[in-house]
Every structure is written in C-alpha cells, then in structure tokens.
Design an enzyme around this catalytic site. Structure first.
Site, PDB file in Angstrom:
ATOM      1  N   GLU A 180       0.362  -1.035   0.081  1.00 19.24           N
ATOM      2  CA  GLU A 180      -0.050  -0.089  -0.122  1.00 19.24           C
ATOM      3  C   GLU A 180       1.043   1.624   0.016  1.00 19.24           C
ATOM      4  OE1 GLU A 180      -3.263  -0.722   2.757  1.00 19.24           O
ATOM      5  OE2 GLU A 180      -3.252   1.566   2.850  1.00 19.24           O
ATOM      6  N   ASP A 203       0.043   5.225   0.181  1.00 18.92           N
ATOM      7  CA  ASP A 203      -0.693   6.150   1.096  1.00 18.92           C
ATOM      8  C   ASP A 203      -0.496   7.587   0.845  1.00 18.92           C
ATOM      9  OD1 ASP A 203      -2.592   4.039   2.100  1.00 18.92           O
ATOM     10  OD2 ASP A 203      -1.639   3.530   4.018  1.00 18.92           O
ATOM     11  N   GLU A 207      -2.950  10.764   2.780  1.00 16.32           N
ATOM     12  CA  GLU A 207      -4.188  10.654   3.731  1.00 16.32           C
ATOM     13  C   GLU A 207      -4.561  11.967   4.826  1.00 16.32           C
ATOM     14  OE1 GLU A 207      -3.909   6.230   5.854  1.00 16.32           O
ATOM     15  OE2 GLU A 207      -2.975   7.337   6.364  1.00 16.32           O
TER      16      GLU A 207
END
Length: 294
Positions: A112, A114, A116
C-alpha cells in the site's frame, strides 16, 4: 552596484521564512490528461454516501457509513493524482484518503502507498500523512513508513493536486507538483512491486487518526465531506506489455528528481515535515533497513 545585486538576490532567493516552496521547475501533472470519474473508477462501498457532478466526486461520512471508490484496473507503475478539498472545522478521527493498494488481491499480505488527510480539531491544521506498506496487513505485524506534514496552505479553502508517482525504482509524493517525499527502492524486501489499484475513501479512524486517538469523531458535526476532481491516472497497467516504460516525475526518462525539484523538496521537509519514521527513536529500525542503508 553592490546594493543592486543584493536586492536582486533577495528577490531571486527564497527567504527561510517564505510561505511558499521554491518552484520545482517541472510539473508532471501537466503530462497527464484528466479523466472522468466513471471512466476510471467505480464505487467500492457506501454508494449512498457518494455523488458525482460534472466529473467532481463528493463522498461523505456520517454515523451510518463512509464511502470509498476504486480504479477499474490495476497498475504496475504510473502517475496517480487528484485535486482534493477537505472539510473545515472539527474533523477529528476522520480520514480522507487517496492511495494505491492490492489488499483485495493479497489479503493479509498486501502492499500500500498512502496519501491521507488526518482530521483535526478546531484551530489546528490538518496533517497530511504519507505512508508505504510492503507485504503487510492488520495482522499485528504491519510496518508503517510514515512521513507527516503540515501543509503550507489551508487544504479546506480550495482544491489542491495531490499525487503519487510509482515506478520500479522509486515512489514520489507530490503536492501541486512539488515533491514532498521520495522513497527509493533499496531492496525488493522494502519496496512494493506487485500490481496495485487506485483507491479513495473517507472513514472513521478514531482509534488513531488524531493525536494518536486522543480526539474521536464527533457526529454532532456530521456529515464529514471530501471532494475530489481532476482525476489523473497514467502509466503501465497490469495488463500492459513488458516494454511499457514507467513514467517519471522529472524530465529524466530514467526517473529521479532534478536539482530544482530536490531543492523544493528539501524546503518542504525542513519547514513543514512534522514526523519522519526514520528519526523516531521509539521505532525498531531493524525492521526498516531503508532508513540506514544506501
């Protein structure tokens, strides 16, 4: 003459207290065309908490549900961007995300990357968190590689463009085409190489999102709204031929950053980075060898 040259230098060189980063001199977002939401994505969950109007997507979280979306195809490298605007006011516990993942293809053992927005309380800025997971999951052994920033602008007032450039040799996070982080491939064990899909979502992460869970989502302020537009996704899909060339964040076809881009990135990290996992003395850096290997 000396006075004139001094004045010229003041104009050309950014002040240490300047409010805006130096120009990166190159704008990778301009190399990719915007696409409509329905051309590149589908709803993943919370369809009743999602709407599309003139290619702008709105998703929201309330007491009943949040919402998420997913690209229609996986990629093995590429440029992935969107212009995003987040909600002002009390948003503690709420995560607005734009990320790459293969969690559905590799549950319990996924990769993953990210971007955010960590919600906040009144009078405090949002924290923009960047993170990289390699073959991890929520099994208690996940190793996060977080770098966090307080942006040089208010992300609630207007749309700004946030992007991930992922190639076989590096991951570069960009905000309005300014590189804020470069995560190079130092070994196959510390770099995501399997195909990933592009996702976005808004959800309740009260247990950790705001000051390590000190402040929770307060649904008296619902709905919590996030808006996305100017979607861009280009590069090598998982189905592309082997000769598909990975994209670059710089004019160099081989990747990397120019000196001017690196200068802009150093400015951001000097004045706006608020957390770097590699500098955290509480972390076991035997688990993150990229922090000390060249």
């Amino acid at each position: 003459m000396a006075i004139f040259l001094s004045f010229l230098l003041i104009l050309l060189l950014p002040s240490a207290n300047a409010g805006w980063p130096p120009s990166p001199g190159y704008w990778p977002s301009s190399k990719f065309r915007p696409m409509s939401f329905y051309k590149g994505f589908r709803n993943l969950w919370g369809p009743g908490h999602q709407s599309v109007d003139q290619n702008a997507l709105t998703i929201w979280l309330d007491r009943t549900s949040g919402s998420g979306f997913k690209s229609v195809k996986p990629f093995r490298s590429g440029y992935f961007g969107a212009s995003i605007k987040v909600q002002p006011g009390y948003t503690a516990g709420v995560i607005t995300a734009f990320y790459l993942s293969n969690n559905e293809a590799h549950p319990g053992f996924h990769d993953e990357v990210d971007i955010e927005f960590l919600g906040t309380t009144f009078g405090k800025p949002y924290t923009l968190q960047t993170n990289v997971y390699i073959r991890g999951s929520g099994d208690g052994k996940i190793i996060g590689r977080e770098m966090k920033f307080h942006l040089w602008f208010d992300p609630t007032k207007d749309f700004h463009h946030y992007a991930i450039l992922w190639s076989p040799r590096e991951i570069i996070f960009l905000v309005d085409d300014v590189p804020i982080r470069r995560y190079p491939r130092k070994s196959a064990a510390t770099f995501p190489l399997r195909p990933m899909w592009l996702y976005g979502s808004i959800w309740d992460a009260s247990s950790w999102a705001t000051e390590d869970g000190k402040y929770k989502a307060d649904y008296r302020y619902q709905p919590f709204v996030a808006r996305y537009t100017n979607f861009k996704a280009g590069g090598c899909s998982a189905y592309a031929p082997a000769w598909c060339r990975p994209v670059s964040a710089s004019p160099f076809r081989s990747g990397g950053l120019t000196m001017q881009q690196r200068r802009a990135m150093r400015w951001v990290q000097r004045y706006h980075m608020v957390y770097n996992y590699c500098r955290d003395p509480k972390r076991n850096h035997a688990l993150t060898p990229e922090c000390w290997t060249k």
